[in-house]
Structures are given as structure tokens and as C-alpha cells.
Design a protein around this motif. Sequence first.
Motif, PDB file in Angstrom:
ATOM      1  N   ARG A  94       0.809  -1.215   0.000  1.00  0.00           N
ATOM      2  CA  ARG A  94       0.000   0.000   0.000  1.00  0.00           C
ATOM      3  C   ARG A  94       0.844   1.267   0.000  1.00  0.00           C
ATOM      4  O   ARG A  94       0.317   2.367  -0.007  1.00  0.00           O
ATOM      5  CB  ARG A  94      -0.940   0.001   1.208  1.00  0.00           C
ATOM      6  CG  ARG A  94      -1.945  -1.156   1.173  1.00  0.00           C
ATOM      7  CD  ARG A  94      -2.953  -1.050   2.290  1.00  0.00           C
ATOM      8  NE  ARG A  94      -3.884  -2.164   2.292  1.00  0.00           N
ATOM      9  CZ  ARG A  94      -4.971  -2.242   1.524  1.00  0.00           C
ATOM     10  NH1 ARG A  94      -5.226  -1.278   0.667  1.00  0.00           N
ATOM     11  NH2 ARG A  94      -5.778  -3.290   1.592  1.00  0.00           N
ATOM     12  N   ASN A  95       2.137   1.127   0.055  1.00  0.00           N
ATOM     13  CA  ASN A  95       3.009   2.293   0.058  1.00  0.00           C
ATOM     14  C   ASN A  95       3.469   2.565  -1.361  1.00  0.00           C
ATOM     15  O   ASN A  95       4.277   1.829  -1.915  1.00  0.00           O
ATOM     16  CB  ASN A  95       4.217   2.052   0.983  1.00  0.00           C
ATOM     17  CG  ASN A  95       5.107   3.271   1.105  1.00  0.00           C
ATOM     18  OD1 ASN A  95       4.974   4.232   0.344  1.00  0.00           O
ATOM     19  ND2 ASN A  95       6.012   3.235   2.059  1.00  0.00           N
ATOM     20  N   ALA A  96       2.967   3.625  -1.972  1.00  0.00           N
ATOM     21  CA  ALA A  96       3.276   3.908  -3.372  1.00  0.00           C
ATOM     22  C   ALA A  96       4.755   4.205  -3.595  1.00  0.00           C
ATOM     23  O   ALA A  96       5.251   4.131  -4.712  1.00  0.00           O
ATOM     24  CB  ALA A  96       2.436   5.094  -3.861  1.00  0.00           C
ATOM     25  N   LEU A  97       5.465   4.570  -2.539  1.00  0.00           N
ATOM     26  CA  LEU A  97       6.887   4.891  -2.682  1.00  0.00           C
ATOM     27  C   LEU A  97       7.772   3.665  -2.547  1.00  0.00           C
ATOM     28  O   LEU A  97       8.977   3.742  -2.733  1.00  0.00           O
ATOM     29  CB  LEU A  97       7.281   5.942  -1.631  1.00  0.00           C
ATOM     30  CG  LEU A  97       6.551   7.275  -1.729  1.00  0.00           C
ATOM     31  CD1 LEU A  97       7.005   8.201  -0.612  1.00  0.00           C
ATOM     32  CD2 LEU A  97       6.770   7.922  -3.083  1.00  0.00           C
ATOM     33  N   ARG A  98       7.172   2.537  -2.229  1.00  0.00           N
ATOM     34  CA  ARG A  98       7.955   1.315  -2.051  1.00  0.00           C
ATOM     35  C   ARG A  98       7.409   0.236  -2.975  1.00  0.00           C
ATOM     36  O   ARG A  98       6.255  -0.142  -2.882  1.00  0.00           O
ATOM     37  CB  ARG A  98       7.877   0.845  -0.590  1.00  0.00           C
ATOM     38  CG  ARG A  98       8.600  -0.471  -0.325  1.00  0.00           C
ATOM     39  CD  ARG A  98       8.577  -0.801   1.160  1.00  0.00           C
ATOM     40  NE  ARG A  98       7.217  -0.891   1.671  1.00  0.00           N
ATOM     41  CZ  ARG A  98       6.459  -1.974   1.598  1.00  0.00           C
ATOM     42  NH1 ARG A  98       6.905  -3.055   1.004  1.00  0.00           N
ATOM     43  NH2 ARG A  98       5.228  -1.971   2.105  1.00  0.00           N
ATOM     44  N   ILE A  99       8.250  -0.258  -3.866  1.00  0.00           N
ATOM     45  CA  ILE A  99       7.842  -1.302  -4.794  1.00  0.00           C
ATOM     46  C   ILE A  99       8.485  -2.611  -4.352  1.00  0.00           C
ATOM     47  O   ILE A  99       9.680  -2.676  -4.078  1.00  0.00           O
ATOM     48  CB  ILE A  99       8.281  -0.974  -6.235  1.00  0.00           C
ATOM     49  CG1 ILE A  99       7.668   0.355  -6.672  1.00  0.00           C
ATOM     50  CG2 ILE A  99       7.872  -2.077  -7.194  1.00  0.00           C
ATOM     51  CD1 ILE A  99       8.128   0.819  -8.031  1.00  0.00           C
ATOM     52  N   ASN A 100       7.669  -3.660  -4.272  1.00  0.00           N
ATOM     53  CA  ASN A 100       8.185  -4.978  -3.958  1.00  0.00           C
ATOM     54  C   ASN A 100       9.330  -5.328  -4.905  1.00  0.00           C
ATOM     55  O   ASN A 100       9.208  -5.191  -6.121  1.00  0.00           O
ATOM     56  CB  ASN A 100       7.038  -5.990  -4.077  1.00  0.00           C
ATOM     57  CG  ASN A 100       7.490  -7.410  -3.873  1.00  0.00           C
ATOM     58  OD1 ASN A 100       8.056  -8.028  -4.773  1.00  0.00           O
ATOM     59  ND2 ASN A 100       7.240  -7.936  -2.696  1.00  0.00           N
ATOM     60  N   GLY A 101      10.467  -5.761  -4.345  1.00  0.00           N
ATOM     61  CA  GLY A 101      11.660  -6.006  -5.151  1.00  0.00           C
ATOM     62  C   GLY A 101      11.438  -7.028  -6.241  1.00  0.00           C
ATOM     63  O   GLY A 101      11.882  -6.846  -7.387  1.00  0.00           O
ATOM     64  N   ARG A 102      10.755  -8.119  -5.916  1.00  0.00           N
ATOM     65  CA  ARG A 102      10.490  -9.164  -6.911  1.00  0.00           C
ATOM     66  C   ARG A 102       9.601  -8.630  -8.025  1.00  0.00           C
ATOM     67  O   ARG A 102       9.869  -8.855  -9.213  1.00  0.00           O
ATOM     68  CB  ARG A 102       9.840 -10.375  -6.249  1.00  0.00           C
ATOM     69  CG  ARG A 102       9.486 -11.505  -7.212  1.00  0.00           C
ATOM     70  CD  ARG A 102       8.884 -12.695  -6.488  1.00  0.00           C
ATOM     71  NE  ARG A 102       8.565 -13.750  -7.423  1.00  0.00           N
ATOM     72  CZ  ARG A 102       7.430 -13.848  -8.106  1.00  0.00           C
ATOM     73  NH1 ARG A 102       6.489 -12.906  -7.934  1.00  0.00           N
ATOM     74  NH2 ARG A 102       7.203 -14.848  -8.942  1.00  0.00           N
ATOM     75  N   SER A 103       8.535  -7.922  -7.661  1.00  0.00           N
ATOM     76  CA  SER A 103       7.628  -7.375  -8.664  1.00  0.00           C
ATOM     77  C   SER A 103       8.345  -6.385  -9.572  1.00  0.00           C
ATOM     78  O   SER A 103       8.115  -6.352 -10.791  1.00  0.00           O
ATOM     79  CB  SER A 103       6.434  -6.691  -7.990  1.00  0.00           C
ATOM     80  OG  SER A 103       5.649  -7.625  -7.290  1.00  0.00           O
ATOM     81  N   ASN A 104       9.211  -5.559  -8.992  1.00  0.00           N
ATOM     82  CA  ASN A 104       9.959  -4.579  -9.779  1.00  0.00           C
ATOM     83  C   ASN A 104      10.861  -5.267 -10.793  1.00  0.00           C
ATOM     84  O   ASN A 104      10.932  -4.864 -11.959  1.00  0.00           O
ATOM     85  CB  ASN A 104      10.783  -3.689  -8.854  1.00  0.00           C
ATOM     86  CG  ASN A 104      11.439  -2.542  -9.597  1.00  0.00           C
ATOM     87  OD1 ASN A 104      10.813  -1.865 -10.407  1.00  0.00           O
ATOM     88  ND2 ASN A 104      12.712  -2.327  -9.333  1.00  0.00           N
ATOM     89  N   GLU A 105      11.552  -6.309 -10.359  1.00  0.00           N
ATOM     90  CA  GLU A 105      12.445  -7.044 -11.266  1.00  0.00           C
ATOM     91  C   GLU A 105      11.657  -7.693 -12.397  1.00  0.00           C
ATOM     92  O   GLU A 105      12.061  -7.655 -13.566  1.00  0.00           O
ATOM     93  CB  GLU A 105      13.212  -8.104 -10.466  1.00  0.00           C
ATOM     94  CG  GLU A 105      14.241  -8.880 -11.273  1.00  0.00           C
ATOM     95  CD  GLU A 105      13.711 -10.202 -11.801  1.00  0.00           C
ATOM     96  OE1 GLU A 105      14.076 -10.561 -12.940  1.00  0.00           O
ATOM     97  OE2 GLU A 105      12.926 -10.855 -11.089  1.00  0.00           O
TER      98      GLU A 105
END
Length: 245
Positions: free
Chosen positions: A81-92
Motif C-alpha cells: 500500500r506504500n506507493a513509494l515502495r515497490i516490492n523487489g520481486r515485482s519490480n524485477e
Amino acid sequence: MDNLRVDGRKNDELRNIRIIRDYNKYAEGSVLVEFGDTKIICTASVEEKVPLFRKGTGEGWVTAEYDMLPRATMTRNNRDRNALRINGRSNEIQRFIGRSLRSVIDFKLLGERTITIDCDVIQADGGTRTAAITGGFVALMDACSVLVNNKIINEIPVMDFVAAISVGYVEGQELLDLCYAEDSKATVDMNVVMTASGQLIEVQATGEERPFDRKVFDNLLDLAQKGIENIIDIQKNVLLCREKS
């Protein structure tokens, strides 16, 4: 002779693949893609804007986003729910999807606009990133067709078909299109993205427990190519259906 796998397939056999187009009535392109029990909604959205580094160039952009629903897996995952933090796996994974689809786009033909491919996993059983690329490509083609049909661009800006598949080395066997039960115990895990013309876009190969031989790598790559050729035939048949009707 191959030992039958957990779901009864042969070592070089794909899971049942379905691609259902027009799954979302709002997006310019959308599909539900299924690889066995892995199910992903891929939508392609067109926006008349580009990132800053593309402004004034006359060239467009293609990007991707990827996420999983909380209960896409056996246990619930918390929503980010934190728009400033992207899950590392999802980002990759979303960067992987974006690179794969951009590799076959003529950005001059697309013009200064962006197509965003959103890949939302509703059920995961292995191979979500490769299924997202495969389904995302079909959604991308449909979005480009909308642009042509609306006379916004003159021709489809796609230079080749793209599909992807996972392969792996599991208990001494080289397997195509791993489900989760196989992927979780693979000693070599490999994702391959290729074009219809047989050109490689990206290969992600990892020795999960120890180094592995070049022969294993080559055999897995050959196995992946065979699978991707079959998947691209499925993509073509799915896209051809509307043209015939």
C-alpha cells in the motif's frame, strides 16, 4: 522414457494454454492468459504521452507493471500500500516484461505515445513472468490494432512475435514449463524469451544449489525454443480468430 510429472505431462510437454482476448471492456487490449493453473490478466493501455527522455523525439514507449493479488498463492500475501515502495520481486519482473516487449517495437511507427502493459496475477502456479510476457504480447498487439483502426497510426509497430517459457533441471530431468511444485525443487531454473524468428531476447538461468554444466544449459535452451515455437503458434491462432470473423 520420461517419468510422468506431478500433473501427468511428459518432460517436453507444455501445460494447457488458453488466451482469452477482450477480457476487460475498457482497455485497448486485454487478455486472460492461462498456463495450467497460473492465470494472469494482462491489459494494454494507450496514453498520448511519453517519458521525459522521449519527448520531442517522435518515438513512443512501452512499459509494464506486474503484481499479484493477495491470495494468488497458497498463503495470503500482504498488499503493497506504500506507493513509494515497490516490492523487489515485482519490480524485477515488470522490468523483465517491459524489456521483452520493447525489443520488437518500432518506436517511430508508434509515435509519441506510451503503451503500458499491466500484468495482474490472479492465481500463481509457477511461470508467472513468462506467462505475463506471452499474454502481454497479445494484449499489446490488440492495442496497436486499435490505434491502426482508429487511424492514429498507419501500421502495426510490431516487428516480430514474442513469447517466453520456463525450463528447469529437476531431479535429473530436463523439464519444460515448470509448475510451482517442480520449480520449488529445481537445481537449475531458467526463463527464456524468444521471437518467432528464433532470436533470443533474454535468458535468465540460475544454478539454485550448485554450478551446472554447459550441456545442461544447451539442452534446456533447445527445450525452451521448442516450447516457444508452440506458444507462438497459439498466439497467432488466437489473433487470427478475429481477423477471420
